[in-house]
Design an enzyme around this catalytic site. Sequence first.
Site, short mmCIF file in Angstrom:
data_model
loop_
_atom_site.label_atom_id
_atom_site.label_comp_id
_atom_site.label_asym_id
_atom_site.label_seq_id
_atom_site.Cartn_x
_atom_site.Cartn_y
_atom_site.Cartn_z
N CYS A 1 28.70 9.75 16.63
CA CYS A 1 27.75 10.83 16.47
C CYS A 1 27.78 11.67 17.83
CB CYS A 1 26.45 10.00 16.60
SG CYS A 1 24.91 11.08 16.33
N HIS B 1 24.51 10.35 7.17
CA HIS B 1 24.42 10.57 8.50
C HIS B 1 23.46 11.83 9.15
CE1 HIS B 1 26.17 9.89 12.76
NE2 HIS B 1 25.70 11.17 12.72
N GLU B 2 23.50 12.48 8.51
CA GLU B 2 22.85 13.95 8.84
C GLU B 2 21.64 13.90 8.28
OE1 GLU B 2 24.04 15.65 11.18
OE2 GLU B 2 25.94 15.01 11.04
N HIS C 1 19.33 11.84 10.74
CA HIS C 1 18.86 12.46 11.76
C HIS C 1 17.48 13.26 11.55
CE1 HIS C 1 21.73 12.14 15.00
NE2 HIS C 1 22.77 12.76 14.30
#
Length: 224
Positions: free
Chosen positions: A136, A178-179, A182
Amino acid sequence: MTQQARPQPGPPTDYSPARIRDAVRSVIEAETLPPIVQAGHPVLRQFAAPYDGQLNAAELDGLIARMREVMHAAPGVGLAAPQLGIPLQIAVLEDQYEVDPASAAARSREPLAFTAVINPKYQPVGNDVDTFYEGCLSVGGYQAVVARYRSVELNCLTQDGRPFRETYSGWQARIVQHETDHLHGMLYLDRAEIRSLTTNAEYAARWAQPGIAEAQLALGFRQD
């Protein structure tokens, strides 16, 4: 290895629309690329505000363009607005990097055209997971093993406000997850096998194989 229980999202951001707009303007108007916010900054642990018109069209386009610049410069395959200190549900995705054929095959990694996603949500398509090392840009210098759903359905808005639905698989699905995480105040470390944590240098020297079997054996993390 099965995906771990879903981590709890962070608390809602306390940024007002005006504060978000000011942060966006600061990023857009900066003469140099802004730094990527690192783990420990509260904005990475907040549930980002859904985009509902806080920005005008020029500001939205400018933010997305700047995010793409920062992603390329890092370099990375995704970037979320909180990584620039902006708790707004916007992320950019793109993977055009060449990787060796063995790794590409093992990870089902195919090129991903540039995509900006607004207010994204994903749902797994089936229960199959893939388990690989992941890094990351906001946790600089480290990687860890993360189990992610092999396929997900993404629902979001496009840059011009149209509803968008698409199914992603393999490495593309990993980027989407993953995004999106976030934007909900979660880092990949929340899902990681912590015993697998490694510096980038150790990863390059020891564990940069297509799979994780050697790292599992040597570092002693679970193999179910």
